[in-house]
Enzyme design. Structure first.
Site, mmCIF file in Angstrom:
data_model
loop_
_atom_site.group_PDB
_atom_site.id
_atom_site.type_symbol
_atom_site.label_atom_id
_atom_site.label_comp_id
_atom_site.label_asym_id
_atom_site.label_seq_id
_atom_site.Cartn_x
_atom_site.Cartn_y
_atom_site.Cartn_z
ATOM 1 C CB CYS A 1 -35.318 -2.580 18.399
ATOM 2 S SG CYS A 1 -35.566 -3.839 18.201
ATOM 3 C CB CYS B 1 -32.173 -8.211 9.209
ATOM 4 S SG CYS B 1 -31.151 -7.338 8.091
ATOM 5 C CG ASP C 1 -35.618 -5.917 13.044
ATOM 6 O OD1 ASP C 1 -35.198 -6.101 12.117
ATOM 7 O OD2 ASP C 1 -34.788 -6.064 13.967
ATOM 8 C CB CYS D 1 -36.921 -9.570 18.919
ATOM 9 S SG CYS D 1 -35.852 -8.238 18.744
#
Lengths: 397, 146
Positions: free
Chosen positions: B104, B34, B36, B60
């Site tokens: 995130c 994915c 991360d 990211c």
């Protein structure tokens, strides 16, 4: 140092294009459809631009239809093939896995409406095989649409060969040439192209304007109804200044094509040679068969968006095919189509240069990228696993 | 600009980045598929205070900033407080994240919880297993596990 290395996304307008546009805005603001002198003066300028653009493509003025850009041209080309095919019960379209979304999404929509879509493999090198096209063509095939050059990895497709096969089989052939026009020598007749899309802002022209070339005899379907402009195939008062700017930019790009290629290719080669020195990096797409300015790499163990942002902080504009830059969970469909796994595709970087870039800028990129890659690898648990063997490397060192 | 100044600050100058050789608890969450993965290390003293935190993240800008912010928010705090860290609090501390980047912050919350769980497991501290899986983890089932 500021380095703009995202020319495949868009380009800065050339002085020639800006001057032609401002001149047109000041002097020929009339409506080309008006019968009075003010309108007809604009009409003359518009038709001159059409002729100039046709000449750059080896086409005739009547074969040029102005659109709002590449995406509209792609949609109109596909709709045209659908309409022409419908009369003969042809409901099959052939394309490739790594087309621009302007083509892929239009085809997905058609699939829901009962069309059969064949998306050809682009192999590890990002080049479609003409034999695959030949094998996929059926009696009910309405269209083959294959891009001239891929926008993410820059690989050039065997358009002429594919066009010849389509001619032989009597199937319409469209090519999305958005990344090729102004950067590669294109002749629609020699290249056996029936329809071609282009976009002005990829060759230093203005945004929001493009062309759909359709070979004489192909009756275009209309996307936008409402007037007799563009022979009734695209309603709306023509965007004269932008069209004039597009013509000026294309004329300039075509006139300097060889010179620009001779300048850009060595810069690109230097970039590729330098980036390849980074351990566990990989050049995406065929080494030789690519447009002059596009370079796309994957770096194992890192994620592309953070790479892009850190390069931006050093003044380098680039792009990435990571999920985070695409706004979805999946990385670039182009990289996945090459057989690159998700995890690696997230760590991609596209640098697209052109004749406005300098060797000093390439040196600067080659200094910055390895540093940023090393920095990000240093804080990456994925890289840690790769280093200690918990994960397997995908590329060779 | 895509990100707030706070996010850019934590992305450019991440706090507590690195590994910890003598960690009392290590948590790793996310999926490379994915895009991360976060790994969090905690050092806990006899009073249950998190005396040191480190993180490593593959991801990211907002993933790196979220991890960095989360480490700041739990450092020097009792474990019980760390467990209360919500993704919402991380987002607020970062002055917001774009909608498609909210996962995130969820990952950062999960990384902290995973590190605490590991600490409990390693030190034979009893806990309610249910507390560590609410069943609504952002990435649960989105992709096949590798």
């Amino acid at each position: 140092m500021q380095v703009y290395a995202d020319h495949a996304a868009t380009t800065e307008m050339s002085e020639a294009a800006i001057n032609a546009m401002t001149e047109a805005m000041r002097t020929v603001w009339g409506n080309p459809s008006s019968l009075h002198t003010v309108g007809q003066e604009a009409k003359v300028v518009l038709e001159k631009a059409r002729e100039e653009i046709a000449e750059c493509l080896g086409a005739t003025a009547k074969e040029i239809t102005f659109t709002s850009g590449g995406s509209e041209a792609d949609n109109q080309a596909i709709l045209t093939a659908v309409k022409l095919g419908a009369a003969k019960q042809k409901k099959h379209i052939i394309s490739t896995k790594f087309e621009h979304h302007a083509v892929l999404h239009a085809l997905e929509k058609l699939a829901k409406e009962g069309y059969e879509i064949t998306l050809l493999d682009v192999h590890e090198n990002g080049v479609v095989s003409p034999d695959d096209v030949r094998a996929a063509i059926r009696p009910e095939t309405a269209l083959v649409t294959v891009m001239y050059a891929n926008n993410e990895i820059g690989t050039i497709q065997p358009v002429r060969e594919i066009g010849a096969i389509c001619r032989e089989k009597g199937v319409l052939f469209h090519t999305d040439a958005v990344q090729a026009v102004g950067h590669l020598p294109i002749d629609v007749a020699k290249d056996n192209i029936d329809m071609l899309s282009l976009s002005a802002h990829k060759f230093h022209g203005p945004k929001g304007v493009g062309v759909l070339y359709a070979r004489r005899g192909i009756r275009l379907a209309t996307l936008i109804e409402g007037g007799a402009q563009e022979r009734g195939k695209r309603a709306g008062t023509e965007n004269t200044p932008s069209i004039v700017g597009m013509a000026a930019a294309l004329k300039e790009a075509t006139a300097h094509l060889e010179e620009n290629t001779a300048k850009v290719v060595p810069l690109r080669e230097k970039l590729i040679t330098g980036l390849r020195k980074i351990p566990y990096s990989h050049l995406n797409g065929d080494r030789e068969r690519r447009v002059p300015g596009i370079v796309n790499f994957c770096f194992e163990g890192i994620e592309g968006e953070s790479l892009l942002l850190l390069l931006d902080m050093r003044g380098i504009s680039s792009s990435s095919g990571s999920a985070c830059t695409s706004g979805s969970l999946d990385p670039s469909h182009v990289l996945l189509s090459l057989g690159i796994p998700h995890e690696v595709a997230h760590g991609s970087l596209r640098l697209s240069i052109d004749e406005t870039n300098t060797e000093e800028q390439i040196d600067y990129i080659l200094e910055a990228v390895p540093q940023v890659v090393n920095y990000l690898r240093g804080m990456s648990p994925v890289w840690e696993d790769l280093e200690c063997g918990k994960r397997k490397h995908f590329f060779a060192k | 600009m895509l990100y707030s100044e706070k996010v850019m600050d934590h992305f450019q100058n991440p706090r507590n980045v690195g590994k910890m050789d003598d960690a009392d608890g290590i948590g790793e969450v996310g999926n490379a598929k994915c895009g991360d993965i976060m790994k969090m290390y905690i050092k806990v003293d006899d009073n249950g205070i998190i005396t040191d935190v480190k993180f490593n993240t593959f991801g990211c800008g907002s993933a790196i900033a979220s991890s960095s912010m989360a480490t700041e928010m739990i450092k020097g705090k009792p474990i019980t407080e760390a467990l209360e860290l919500s993704n919402k609090a991380v987002v607020e501390a970062l002055d917001g994240l774009p909608a498609h980047k909210l996962h995130c912050s969820v990952l950062a919350e999960e990384a902290v919880r995973a590190a605490v769980k590991d600490y409990y497991d390693k030190h034979g501290i009893a806990y309610d297993a249910k507390e560590f899986c609410a069943g609504d983890c952002a990435h649960c089932g989105e992709h096949d596990a590798e």
